[in-house]
Design a protein around this motif. Structure first.
Motif, PDB file in Angstrom:
ATOM      1  N   ALA A  93      -1.597  -0.684  -4.011  1.00  0.00           N
ATOM      2  CA  ALA A  93      -2.802   0.115  -3.818  1.00  0.00           C
ATOM      3  C   ALA A  93      -2.483   1.435  -3.135  1.00  0.00           C
ATOM      4  O   ALA A  93      -1.878   1.449  -2.058  1.00  0.00           O
ATOM      5  CB  ALA A  93      -3.819  -0.664  -2.991  1.00  0.00           C
ATOM      6  N   ASN A  94      -2.899   2.525  -3.759  1.00  0.00           N
ATOM      7  CA  ASN A  94      -2.879   3.822  -3.081  1.00  0.00           C
ATOM      8  C   ASN A  94      -4.046   3.863  -2.107  1.00  0.00           C
ATOM      9  O   ASN A  94      -5.177   3.551  -2.476  1.00  0.00           O
ATOM     10  CB  ASN A  94      -3.053   4.963  -4.087  1.00  0.00           C
ATOM     11  CG  ASN A  94      -1.855   5.130  -4.978  1.00  0.00           C
ATOM     12  OD1 ASN A  94      -0.766   4.668  -4.663  1.00  0.00           O
ATOM     13  ND2 ASN A  94      -2.049   5.788  -6.111  1.00  0.00           N
ATOM     14  N   MET A  95      -3.777   4.272  -0.878  1.00  0.00           N
ATOM     15  CA  MET A  95      -4.821   4.238   0.138  1.00  0.00           C
ATOM     16  C   MET A  95      -4.940   5.586   0.830  1.00  0.00           C
ATOM     17  O   MET A  95      -3.944   6.168   1.254  1.00  0.00           O
ATOM     18  CB  MET A  95      -4.519   3.167   1.183  1.00  0.00           C
ATOM     19  CG  MET A  95      -4.402   1.746   0.638  1.00  0.00           C
ATOM     20  SD  MET A  95      -5.944   1.087  -0.043  1.00  0.00           S
ATOM     21  CE  MET A  95      -6.962   1.038   1.427  1.00  0.00           C
ATOM     22  N   MET A 114     -11.437  -4.931   0.320  1.00  0.00           N
ATOM     23  CA  MET A 114     -10.019  -5.158   0.625  1.00  0.00           C
ATOM     24  C   MET A 114      -9.751  -6.636   0.909  1.00  0.00           C
ATOM     25  O   MET A 114      -8.678  -7.155   0.581  1.00  0.00           O
ATOM     26  CB  MET A 114      -9.587  -4.293   1.797  1.00  0.00           C
ATOM     27  CG  MET A 114      -9.533  -2.803   1.491  1.00  0.00           C
ATOM     28  SD  MET A 114      -8.473  -2.371   0.076  1.00  0.00           S
ATOM     29  CE  MET A 114      -6.865  -2.919   0.663  1.00  0.00           C
ATOM     30  N   ALA A 152      -1.691  -4.504   4.021  1.00  0.00           N
ATOM     31  CA  ALA A 152      -0.400  -4.565   3.341  1.00  0.00           C
ATOM     32  C   ALA A 152       0.607  -5.397   4.118  1.00  0.00           C
ATOM     33  O   ALA A 152       0.522  -5.540   5.335  1.00  0.00           O
ATOM     34  CB  ALA A 152       0.153  -3.158   3.143  1.00  0.00           C
ATOM     35  N   THR A 164       0.851  -1.185   0.000  1.00  0.00           N
ATOM     36  CA  THR A 164       0.000   0.000   0.000  1.00  0.00           C
ATOM     37  C   THR A 164       0.890   1.238   0.000  1.00  0.00           C
ATOM     38  O   THR A 164       1.965   1.256   0.609  1.00  0.00           O
ATOM     39  CB  THR A 164      -0.955   0.036   1.204  1.00  0.00           C
ATOM     40  OG1 THR A 164      -0.217  -0.132   2.416  1.00  0.00           O
ATOM     41  CG2 THR A 164      -1.993  -1.044   1.093  1.00  0.00           C
ATOM     42  N   ALA A 203      -4.715   0.645   5.042  1.00  0.00           N
ATOM     43  CA  ALA A 203      -3.394   0.466   4.429  1.00  0.00           C
ATOM     44  C   ALA A 203      -2.515  -0.426   5.293  1.00  0.00           C
ATOM     45  O   ALA A 203      -1.806  -1.308   4.791  1.00  0.00           O
ATOM     46  CB  ALA A 203      -2.726   1.823   4.214  1.00  0.00           C
TER      47      ALA A 203
END
Length: 255
Positions: free
Chosen positions: A202-204, A186, A214, A33, A210
């Protein structure tokens, strides 16, 4: 599929320097993340990987290939192996869930079959299996506009899985969802990452999600990577460094 940034920079035509001297290596099967403030460069990072944007400095290699050098058929083949999930679902609202997922198979079909919508049995099986992997197989023949937001995002993820990628890039995939639905989506990402060995980056926006999902976290601030390490090394000092402030309730998804 390894992804290697070597002193990568990205400057837009308007002079904005979105990425600065980025050096990082990502191996197949990782779940990463990316955290940071809006405008930090998170989305640009992803879009350089799938070549929505070309890098303007340094070098980017994916399986030892520089995507900036690819054109035509080779570029299309490269992009088929890198799936993208956005915050907006980008579904065709007035057609079925199955048809939406089958859209990911178009790139490997002859043009005349695409024009007539003639999908093979094998393509339909791939699409149905993708829907099963995200838990909404029973919605295959439902129109997309009859689904909830969470269900639509799961269709978008299924469409990406049916593409049979090595890597899935997700740009704020749950930012518009309620807390319970966000966790369900998720969970889908995590299950696909672990069972299919597909890399997920993934940008969170929500820090708690996150850190929960992650195994590795990358923090970007003003276009620079200011943290890169395992999730258990992320503490309050790291978060203050990444965000430049103490976090508030808005940075967490809550219950």
């Amino acid at each position: 599929m390894s992804i290697v940034f070597k002193e990568v920079g990205k400057t837009y035509d308007n002079g904005v320097e979105a990425l600065k001297n980025i050096s990082v290596r990502i191996e197949q099967g990782e779940f990463i993340t990316i955290i940071g403030l809006s405008g930090a460069g998170k989305s640009t990072f992803l879009k350089c990987v799938n070549r929505i944007h070309d890098v303007t400095a340094g070098e980017l290699y994916v399986n030892d290939v520089n995507p900036n050098t690819l054109h035509g058929k080779d570029l299309r083949a490269y992009k088929r192996k890198i799936g993208m999930v956005f915050q907006s679902f980008n579904l065709i609202s007035k057609t079925t869930v199955l048809r939406n997922v089958l859209a990911s198979r178009v790139a490997s079909m002859p043009w005349w079959k695409t024009a007539l919508g003639l999908y093979s049995k094998a393509d339909k099986i791939v699409a149905l299996e993708a829907l099963e992997k995200v838990g909404i197989l029973e919605k295959a023949y439902t129109r997309a506009d009859q689904l909830s937001g969470g269900q639509q995002q799961r269709v978008a993820l299924a469409r990406t899985v049916a593409q049979e990628p090595n890597v899935i890039l997700a740009d704020e995939p749950v930012a518009s969802l309620d807390p319970i639905t966000a966790k369900q989506v998720m969970d889908d990402f995590k299950r696909i990452n672990e069972k299919e060995n597909i890399t997920v980056i993934a940008n969170m926006h929500h820090v708690d999600l996150a850190l929960q999902y992650a195994k590795r976290v990358i923090g970007i601030k003003d276009g620079l990577i200011v943290f890169d390490g395992p999730v258990d090394k992320v503490n309050e000092a790291v978060l203050v460094h990444v965000y430049g402030r103490k976090l508030t309730d808005d940075d967490y998804i809550g219950e």
